[in-house]
Design an enzyme around this catalytic site. Structure first.
Site, PDB file in Angstrom:
ATOM      1  N   GLY A  24       0.740  -1.395  -0.258  1.00  0.00           N
ATOM      2  CA  GLY A  24       0.108  -0.225   0.633  1.00  0.00           C
ATOM      3  C   GLY A  24       0.670   0.916  -0.155  1.00  0.00           C
ATOM      4  N   CYS A  25       2.103   1.546   1.349  1.00  0.00           N
ATOM      5  CA  CYS A  25       3.025   2.434   0.919  1.00  0.00           C
ATOM      6  C   CYS A  25       3.769   2.782  -0.547  1.00  0.00           C
ATOM      7  CB  CYS A  25       3.804   2.114   1.785  1.00  0.00           C
ATOM      8  SG  CYS A  25       2.393   2.496   3.913  1.00  0.00           S
ATOM      9  N   THR A  26       3.696   1.520  -1.273  1.00  0.00           N
ATOM     10  CA  THR A  26       5.094   1.214  -2.469  1.00  0.00           C
ATOM     11  C   THR A  26       3.634   1.812  -3.250  1.00  0.00           C
ATOM     12  OG1 THR A  26       5.485   0.183  -1.971  1.00  0.00           O
ATOM     13  CG2 THR A  26       5.975   0.865  -4.596  1.00  0.00           C
TER      14      THR A  26
END
Length: 197
Positions: A75-77
């Site tokens: 998700g952060c990527t």
């Protein structure tokens, strides 16, 4: 192990790491999130290259401060790539992007190198800024930053707040909220849950 078993384990891990913002919100240490209209809490944190980045140095610009749980997780990527891909559009609206997590500067450096990120990722290992923005969370006993985004206007006031953001749509929603001129009041919210605390 068979490839299918490794793939299933990887999917389970990805799913677990992609959900921390919803779970962490419930177990976060009590702290007050700054409200729309308030002066944004000041900060100075090291970026991926070790340079201190202060909110004050961006006075006169729109500043996107997005908190995210962990470097190099799915998700952060996705969220970071979307902000990176829209960086020229943000710049055209007189806006800068600052990502903040509790990861180390070394972790941020690896994340930026691996994924070609050129905007600043700030390291808040002491949790001071994450806490000041009401975004400190806990996921299975690990302190993380909850996935919240703050749009700060050119005068240093909180213009808009998004909580529990969707990493796939966060960048476009924030971009839509910044006026084309880069200097007027923010546009109406779109795409994900914006709040006026």
């Amino acid at each position: 192990m068979k490839k299918s078993s490794l793939f299933a384990m990887a999917l389970t891990l990805v799913a677990a790491l992609s959900l921390p913002s919803a779970k962490a919100q419930d177990s976060a240490a009590p702290s007050t999130m700054p409200a729309v209209g308030q002066t944004a809490p000041a900060f100075s944190l090291p970026s991926q290259d070790g340079t201190a980045i202060s909110l004050d140095q961006y006075r006169g610009k729109w500043v996107v401060v997005y908190f995210y749980p962990r470097d190099m997780t799915t998700g952060c990527t996705i969220e970071a790539h979307n902000f990176q891909n829209a960086q020229d559009q943000f710049a055209a609206k007189n806006a800068v992007i600052l990502g903040v997590s509790v990861d180390s500067t070394d972790s941020h450096k690896q994340f930026c190198a691996k994924d070609g990120l050129t905007f600043h990722l700030l390291s808040d290992t002491g949790h001071n800024v994450v806490n000041a923005y009401g975004s400190l969370g806990n996921y299975n006993g690990i302190s993380i930053a909850n996935r919240n985004t703050f749009l700060i206007d050119p005068t240093g006031k909180i213009a808009q707040v998004w909580t529990k953001v969707n990493p796939a749509t966060a960048a476009s929603s924030v971009l839509d909220a910044i006026p084309a001129s880069g200097s007027a009041a923010p546009a109406a919210p779109s795409g994900f849950s914006a709040t006026a605390h």
